[in-house]
Enzyme design. Structure first.
Site, PDB file in Angstrom:
ATOM      1  N   ASP A  56      27.284  21.894  41.172  1.00 54.77           N
ATOM      2  CA  ASP A  56      27.186  23.204  40.570  1.00 54.77           C
ATOM      3  C   ASP A  56      28.470  23.439  39.805  1.00 54.77           C
ATOM      4  OD1 ASP A  56      26.333  25.849  40.163  1.00 54.77           O
ATOM      5  OD2 ASP A  56      27.623  26.492  41.800  1.00 54.77           O
ATOM      6  N   LYS A  57      28.458  24.375  38.888  1.00 54.58           N
ATOM      7  CA  LYS A  57      29.694  24.623  38.150  1.00 54.58           C
ATOM      8  C   LYS A  57      30.479  25.778  38.763  1.00 54.58           C
ATOM      9  CE  LYS A  57      30.013  26.896  34.285  1.00 54.58           C
ATOM     10  NZ  LYS A  57      31.152  27.764  34.539  1.00 54.58           N
ATOM     11  N   LYS A  98      30.167  46.914  25.256  1.00 52.50           N
ATOM     12  CA  LYS A  98      30.666  45.536  25.308  1.00 52.50           C
ATOM     13  C   LYS A  98      29.489  44.633  25.607  1.00 52.50           C
ATOM     14  CE  LYS A  98      31.812  45.364  30.190  1.00 52.50           C
ATOM     15  NZ  LYS A  98      32.831  45.402  31.201  1.00 52.50           N
ATOM     16  N   THR A 148      24.044  23.583  36.067  1.00 57.16           N
ATOM     17  CA  THR A 148      24.574  24.936  36.108  1.00 57.16           C
ATOM     18  C   THR A 148      23.601  25.910  35.473  1.00 57.16           C
ATOM     19  OG1 THR A 148      26.330  26.365  35.310  1.00 57.16           O
ATOM     20  CG2 THR A 148      25.872  24.413  34.010  1.00 57.16           C
ATOM     21  N   GLY A 149      23.688  27.121  35.907  1.00 57.00           N
ATOM     22  CA  GLY A 149      22.870  28.163  35.311  1.00 57.00           C
ATOM     23  C   GLY A 149      23.523  28.748  34.082  1.00 57.00           C
ATOM     24  N   ASP A 150      24.735  28.304  33.813  1.00 57.76           N
ATOM     25  CA  ASP A 150      25.467  28.865  32.683  1.00 57.76           C
ATOM     26  C   ASP A 150      24.936  28.357  31.363  1.00 57.76           C
ATOM     27  OD1 ASP A 150      27.054  30.524  34.001  1.00 57.76           O
ATOM     28  OD2 ASP A 150      28.746  29.139  34.167  1.00 57.76           O
ATOM     29  N   ARG A 174      21.688  26.055  32.056  1.00 55.62           N
ATOM     30  CA  ARG A 174      20.600  27.022  32.081  1.00 55.62           C
ATOM     31  C   ARG A 174      19.475  26.593  33.007  1.00 55.62           C
ATOM     32  NH1 ARG A 174      22.047  31.856  30.124  1.00 55.62           N
ATOM     33  NH2 ARG A 174      22.286  31.954  27.872  1.00 55.62           N
ATOM     34  N   LYS A 217      17.152  22.567  39.621  1.00 58.04           N
ATOM     35  CA  LYS A 217      18.231  21.783  40.216  1.00 58.04           C
ATOM     36  C   LYS A 217      17.663  20.837  41.255  1.00 58.04           C
ATOM     37  CE  LYS A 217      22.110  24.988  39.723  1.00 58.04           C
ATOM     38  NZ  LYS A 217      23.177  25.722  40.401  1.00 58.04           N
ATOM     39  N   ASP A 267      28.054  26.095  45.842  1.00 59.11           N
ATOM     40  CA  ASP A 267      28.638  27.137  46.672  1.00 59.11           C
ATOM     41  C   ASP A 267      27.732  28.343  46.838  1.00 59.11           C
ATOM     42  OD1 ASP A 267      28.888  27.928  44.002  1.00 59.11           O
ATOM     43  OD2 ASP A 267      30.351  29.422  44.610  1.00 59.11           O
TER      44      ASP A 267
END
Lengths: 298, 1126
Positions: free
Chosen positions: B326-327, B494, B608-610, B723, B729, B749
């Site tokens: 994971d990231k 923002k 990663t989900g990023d 993503r 995963k 984590d």
């Protein structure tokens, strides 16, 4: 939060050599010098040992005489089960070309007799043989009791099949005079066997002690009449019996039959010359007679 | 919820009490349940069957105690272990059950133990208390009946979740009071703590196969001996009938053979010793403790030691081929620090040297000193003094920028007992921004539903909060509308730059392009960016809008759509203020770990989900992606066809280039490349990387493309999947697991990594920030990603090495021990007579030889931990499964057979014609048994002595001790005393004394030992000398360099301490900054590599293009709440 700060110290693993896998240790390494030195040391040792053994083996003399064929008529007689108690003797002459020095031992050697069969080897009662309870025959199958339920003493297959040929060695001083080579029937057994493992119920009157029991089916005489000449060599303490009761590891084995009593003509051992031995034949299988002197051991 | 209430009364009897039971047994049920469970194991059941066989007198060839003693011992040991485990479970249950909570009983609040809380009780909870059961919120002290719950123990998220009481009940009381809904085992937590899938190691599976083979072998031996027995009985046995009658009912040689078969099965069962499984468990337990005890995996800052949560997988750690990481929180710290900002076209936060060149931030540079400010958060460092100067000069844009940061967020503030301001943040990015603003003098003090109070450079200002236009995944922005004390209404917004830039007022064009450049610069450094904008609102316009919003809020139909429309409506014509850049800090030592693991030929995949850019940036930051790579394939297609095309192209590219270097380096051959010259091999095939996003992955995981993807991915050195959903995963892990047949490890984590952790062979949880869920699902847990290096390269490698050695030795030992019966069978008429004393058979495996091999299995080391860390290539044999495989097993078995042959036939030759020194016979069965047993014990002890490569005092004690124990037990059992008591059980009286005083017996033992050990010594010596493995070389080098070694380790230590001395935040920054700059500089200096794909990748990061591309990111729908951290 207080909890975690308390944990803080307690959770840090100890810095012991064991826990950190840092125990002082010697690392074994197969280095050339080490391996080769061990190799050569072992080789030298084995060579020396081997030559000593060969030399000592040469110094011992042994004569082996197979009497099964010579006594073939007796063997034939025995094959018929009904004749098992008929006496049959035969005599075999042999010539000893060199005299045998020192201690001379006489063995009988059986070939193809499987004393190591599972059921055979277990078919004995140590409780009985130690004299505690002469009627303890539980482990002795298939020779526990006689047909009329009397317990057999000594029970079991080993005892029943005891070697009971009598072998008498004679020395022919000349063609006419024949003297019996004196043989000792003592000291044939291990100390522990004679004094611990085998005990008579009491020394007073063996026949009384064994009352209510019967002899093994193959035996001509009961246990208390094994050695008619020496009353102390009777019962469970008979040395031939004890020797037989220690089963051999392999089907071909020899067992000590007697020691030369070094007296008169035989003070130095067996002199060279003509001998003969007379056998009262009982056994079925291939049997040899074996004389050996073990002067040095090895 | 409301339905549940009336039912509770009627169904009360159906609910259990609130007592939590995780324990399995109590005192009464322990014995039956535990025994039942134990006999469900195949091995135990097998031995029980053997025991039953032994009780049949016709076939019993061993007395009953030979099996029952080890069996009882083994079962007792396991039972004791289970009992202690359960005892601790009882303890923790009790701790939880006895927690106090305030319960309303008889209209009075009383303290009550948790276990006594009943369904329908009303509970008063205070801040920071644990929640006793599933509760229904009735009311709270916060306005609107809000309460913030941390659900770390449920889903692992530490973010506070908002729960609101029903408006009816919220007025009831001032304190948080709740109604118990589900109790005890019915709570969500207990319901969700499903049984974890039982994981087995490949060695386990191999062992089971081998055990089956051994059974087959056993049956073959049994058949051979049974046939032998039949023949013997019909040929020779006849002559024996007078001495040994046949038993009733078994009067045929065939039947005798049949019985003999079973007898021999009983005798020879020791080839699969009962102690094998127990010993393996003990060794694994020992290894697990070593992991728990390792100070080098202890993270002092969080006081977390590494923890082996599963004790059965250790040796698999030495065989890992793929790591799925994971990231967030794993590679990165999930700590956001405000690094840069661009305000009105000017970058702040960059450090320039005198020549105006951007320079690296190092510890020598003075950080901005905030100590004058009162409310400075710790750990905040900013290196650009110009921002502070601008603030002091009163630049209105800068002030507005900071004001926005202070106002536009969802942070909650609270004062702790010391009077310090504490922020409760929903996302760490937001926290970083608010904290940064606070450090620059714009302090967010408190909020009420209607107001926000802040302190602007020392003066407290209260803003009226008119509306919060909240964040969601499609909007990707949040805004607040406030009225300042002057009465002006302002909208502060923002959000993601791609979104926000579309909403800008046309007059912002220049600033926009400038800010875009800055943003791509920030993103290039791996920083997370947000665009910042505001809008002045007309009072009247706002009132109209607000009215419409209120209408929309009470609308029953299409409420959400209408609100969204209104938000869109007001969030336009924004004025750009600038952008923020927040650093997602890498964990300590990530780069070194990644480098060393890839040297160990472990492939690391980042899942990663990023978003893609962030993921790629982290990839560069961790050295997983480098500019030296031949090619980076980006798969980002949206349809199945696109994805397939992209994959095909990438493959063509890969194989096309490959064939230039070496023809036919097909993946399938990888296994055969046993050489350790991985470096050479890799330069030949070249380095590639694959980047695939979740959307494409969904298509690529479809059946027909799957293999293409896998083939491509496995050729690549680095794979980054961005993503991806938690399910994907797991799918990726399953894919590799299934088709590559490789050992996989997943590390993560958060709760979103749980599925991946559970499906990989080994799951590792980072016991870090995001709660417990990952740790609870994991097999191993520790606090820092960098400990993975030690876990795999040291602990994993050792575990594998030790386990293999242990198994080799164990099989060897038992074959040597057992097969003499086979040889003896030919001399004892196949009558199933054992060679040894029954007691020796009973004790051999559990007393005489168990401890030395256990000591080796637990403590042995071929090379030191430092060397395993320094030389990751040492890890290769584990991956290739070289140390214990079927071939190795056959070698061990052959070795065992050879030894048994020597063990039997040398004494046989010696006993054939032997007589004692006093003429008495010693060739009897009992002497033979003692000789054999003694030779065997000595031979296997010498063998273990040779096998042990790391002799600690424990090994000495165990090896010498075992031999000593053998002789003492031997003499004790052959003593007169014990014979006097049990004449039938101990018939070997006096045997030890007689046999072992004979010189020739000792010569036999010596000869046997030499003959069985020397060939092995010679073979090993030649092997080490002629074909040394890497570990042999290192061992030799280690020996030679003993003096040089401390020097070496000191050098590495100083390097480490220097980075540690540099301080807290800086320890990360140094490595990170260095990498970023090196990566970035390289990209700047070297013209972009020849690859076209990378160029397109750069282009795609260009913000202008993104701006033009009006397509909204459809993938966002799959990403979770956490995408706040854009």
């Amino acid at each position: 939060m207080e909890e975690t700060s308390q944990h803080c110290l307690s959770r840090l693993p100890d810095n012991s050599a064991l826990k950190q896998q840092k125990l002082p240790a010697h690392r074994l390494c197969f280095t050339a010098t080490r391996v080769l030195s061990v190799f050569f040391t072992m080789a030298t040792f084995c060579l020396c040992m081997g030559s000593i053994l060969i030399v000592s083996a040469r110094s011992t003399q042994a004569i082996e005489i197979n009497y099964t064929r010579t006594c073939a008529n007796c063997a034939k007689l025995r094959e018929t089960a009904s004749n098992f108690d008929k006496e049959c003797t035969c005599s075999i002459p042999f010539y000893l070309s060199e005299k045998m020095m020192g201690n001379v031992y006489m063995y009988y050697k059986l070939q193809g007799f499987h004393q190591n069969l599972y059921r055979y080897i277990r078919s004995r009662s140590n409780r009985q043989l130690v004299g505690k309870d002469v009627k303890a025959v539980e482990d002795c199958s298939p020779f526990k009791t006689s047909n009329n339920k009397t317990p057999i003493v000594p029970c079991g297959a080993i005892a029943n099949s005891m070697f009971n040929d009598t072998i008498i060695l004679s020395y022919n001083i000349n063609s006419s005079v024949q003297i019996k080579v004196p043989m000792l029937k003592t000291g044939l057994t291990w100390w522990t066997d004679k004094y611990i493992k085998f005990q008579n119920p009491s020394f007073k009157n063996l026949a009384d002690e064994f009352r209510g029991t019967t002899k093994p089916p193959n035996w001509p005489n009961p246990i208390y009449e094994l050695d008619k000449k020496d009353p102390r060599n009777n019962g469970f303490l008979n040395e031939d019996f004890i020797v037989w009761m220690r089963p051999a590891a392999f089907p071909t084995f020899k067992k000590l039959y007697g020691r030369l009593n070094q007296t008169h003509h035989f003070i130095e051992g067996l002199p060279a010359g003509n001998y003969s031995f007379n056998i009262t034949y009982n056994i079925l299988l291939s049997v040899s007679f074996w004389i050996e002197n073990l002067a040095v051991g090895f | 919820m409301s339905n549940a209430l009336p039912q509770t009364n009627t169904m009360l009897f159906l609910f259990q009490d609130n007592r939590i039971h995780t324990s399995k047994y109590n005192i009464l049920t322990f014995l039956p349940i535990n025994l039942f469970e134990q006999f469900q194991r195949v091995a135990n059941a097998y031995f029980l069957c053997l025991l039953i066989l032994q009780l049949i007198p016709e076939i019993s060839s061993l007395t009953w105690f030979t099996t029952i003693v080890p069996l009882v011992l083994v079962i007792t040991m396991t039972a004791v272990k289970d009992a202690t485990d359960d005892f601790f479970r009882h303890k923790s249950d009790n701790q939880v059950n006895n927690r106090q909570s305030e319960v309303l009983i008889d209209s009075k609040l009383q303290n009550e133990k948790w276990m006594n809380v009943k369904v329908g009780d009303i509970i008063k909870l205070e801040n920071n208390q644990f929640v006793a059961a599933d509760l229904l919120l009735l009311s709270s002290s916060e306005p609107h009946g809000l309460c913030y719950v941390e659900t770390a123990e449920l889903d692992g998220e530490t973010n506070l979740k908002v729960r609101q009481a029903l408006s009816v009940t919220s007025e009831l009381g001032a304190d948080i009071s709740r109604l118990a809904r589900f109790d005890g085992p019915d709570t969500k937590l207990m319901q969700n703590s499903g049984k974890t899938k039982f994981k087995r190691t490949s060695i386990d599976r191999l062992m089971n196969t081998l055990v089956l083979w051994i059974f087959g072998f056993l049956i073959c031996l049994g058949i051979i001996l049974a046939i032998g027995n039949s023949i013997w009985e019909s040929q020779i046995g006849d002559q024996f009938r007078t001495f040994l009658f046949w038993n009733e009912g078994e009067k045929s040689s065939v039947f005798s053979g049949f019985l003999t078969f079973w007898s021999y099965i009983i005798i020879l069962n020791t080839v699969v010793p009962i102690s094998l499984y127990v010993s393996v468990e003990v060794i694994r337990l020992g290894h697990s403790y070593f992991i728990n005890w390792d100070r080098k995996m202890y993270y002092s800052r969080k006081a977390t030691p590494a923890e082996a949560r599963t004790t059965t997988l250790n040796e698999e750690l030495g065989q890992i081929e793929y790591i799925f990481s994971d990231k967030t929180g794993t590679l990165t710290q999930n700590i956001m620090t405000f690094k840069r900002c661009s305000i009105n076209g000017k970058i702040y936060g960059e450090v320039h040297d005198d020549l105006g060149q951007k320079m690296e931030v190092t510890q020598e540079k003075e950080p901005v000193n905030f100590s004058v400010k009162s409310q400075v958060g710790r750990e905040f460092q900013f290196f650009d003094h110009s921002l502070l100067e601008s603030i002091e000069l009163g630049d209105p844009k800068v002030h507005e920028f900071l004001r926005l940061l202070t106002l536009c967020h969802t942070v909650m503030s609270e004062e702790n007992s010391a009077g310090e301001l504490i922020y409760q943040v929903q996302s760490p990015d937001e926290g970083a921004l608010v904290t940064a603003a606070r450090n620059f003098g714009f302090i967010f003090k408190s909020r009420t539903p209607e107001t926000i109070t802040i302190e602007e450079l020392g003066t407290p200002v209260t803003y009226q909060l008119l509306a919060i236009l909240d964040f969601n995944n499609t909007r990707k922005r949040m805004s607040v509308i406030v009225r300042n004390p002057e009465g002006q209404i302002k909208l502060y917004s923002k959000g993601a730059d791609t979104i926000l830039f579309e909403k800008l007022h046309p007059s912002n064009e220049d600033l926009l392009s400038l800010t875009s450049d800055h943003l791509s610069e920030f993103a290039g450094e791996g920083l997370r960016t947000l665009a910042i904008a505001y809008r002045d609102l007309d009072d009247k316009y706002f009132k109209e809008w607000h009215k419409m919003l209120e209408d929309a809020n009470v609308a029953t139909e299409e409420r959400d759509e209408r609100i969204a429309g209104l938000y869109e409506e007001i969030e336009r014509d924004l004025m750009l203020l600038g952008a923020t850049a927040v650093e997602d800090k890498l964990q300590e030592g990530v780069i070194e770990t990644v480098t060393s693991l890839s040297l160990a030929n472990i492939k690391i995949w980042v899942l990663t989900g990023d978003k893609q850019e962030t993921a790629i940036n982290i990839g560069y930051a961790c050295n997983m992606l480098t500019d030296d790579m031949n090619d980076v394939f980006v798969i980002a297609g949206n349809t199945a066809i696109e994805v397939r095309e992209e994959l095909r192209k990438a493959k063509e590219n890969l194989f096309g280039q490959n064939s230039n270097f070496s023809n036919g380096h097909v993946v399938g051959e990888k296994k055969q490349q046993l050489e350790l010259d991985s470096v050479v091999e890799e330069t030949v095939t070249g380095d590639y990387a694959l980047i695939i996003n979740g959307h494409s992955l969904a298509h690529a995981l479809e059946s027909d493309v799957k293999n293409d993807l896998l083939e491509l991915a496995c050729m690549c050195k680095t794979v980054v999947c961005c993503r991806v959903t938690p399910l994907q995963k797991a799918q990726v892990v399953e894919l590799v697991k299934k088709y590559r047949n490789a050992v996989t490890l997943a590390i993560g984590d958060g709760a979103n990594d749980v599925s991946m952790i559970k499906s990989a062979h080994i799951g590792v949880g980072i016991s870090g920030q995001e709660g417990l869920q990952a740790v609870l699902a994991s097999d191993y847990s520790f606090a820092q990603f960098r400990y993975l290096q030690r876990l795999l390269l040291v602990h994993g490698r050792w575990s594998y090495f030790r386990m293999c050695k242990f198994l080799c030795y164990f099989f060897y030992k038992n074959f040597a021990f057992t097969l003499v019966h086979f040889w003896f069978g030919f001399f004892c008429g196949f009558s199933a007579q054992t060679v040894y004393d029954q007691w020796f058979i009973t004790l051999f495996n559990i007393v005489y030889t168990s401890l030395p091999v256990l000591a080796m299995g637990i403590f042995d080391q071929d090379v030191s931990d430092q060397n395993s860390m320094d030389c990751p290539q040492l890890y290769r044999p584990g991956q290739l499964n070289l140390l214990f495989n079927k071939r190795r097993f056959f070698i061990c078995v052959l070795h065992g057979i050879y030894t048994s042959f020597v063990l039997f036939f040398i004494p046989y030759g010696a006993f054939y014609n032997v007589a004692g020194e006093d003429g008495q016979h010693i060739s009897d069965y009992q002497s033979f048994a003692v000789t054999m047993a003694t030779s065997l014990v000595i031979v296997v002890s010498v063998q273990i002595a040779l096998d042990t490569s790391y002799w600690t005092f424990i090994n000495h004690v165990f090896i010498w001790g075992s031999i000593a124990i053998y002789f003492s037990i031997l003499f004790a059992m052959h003593s007169n005393g014990i014979f006097g008591i049990f004449p039938n059980q101990f018939p070997f009286v006096g045997n030890a004394r007689h046999s072992l005083t004979q010189k020739c017996i000792w010569l036999v033992i010596l000869l046997t030992t030499v003959a069985s050990v020397m060939p092995v010594v010679a073979f090993r010596f030649l092997k080490v000398d002629l074909y040394p493995t890497l570990s042999d070389q290192i061992r030799q080098w280690q020996k030679a360099q003993k003096k040089a070694k401390p020097l070496r380790s000191r050098r590495t230590r100083t390097r480490r301490s220097s980075s540690r001395r540099s301080g807290y935040a800086f320890a990360h920054q140094e490595g990170y900054g260095e990498l970023i700059t090196s990566g970035k500089n390289m990209r700047a200096k070297i013209p972009p590599p020849t690859s076209e794909l990378e160029k397109t990748h750069y282009n795609s990061t260009s913000w202008i293009e993104n701006l033009c591309k009006k397509t909204t990111d459809t993938v966002s729908s799959i990403s979770q709440d956490k995408t706040v951290k854009l």
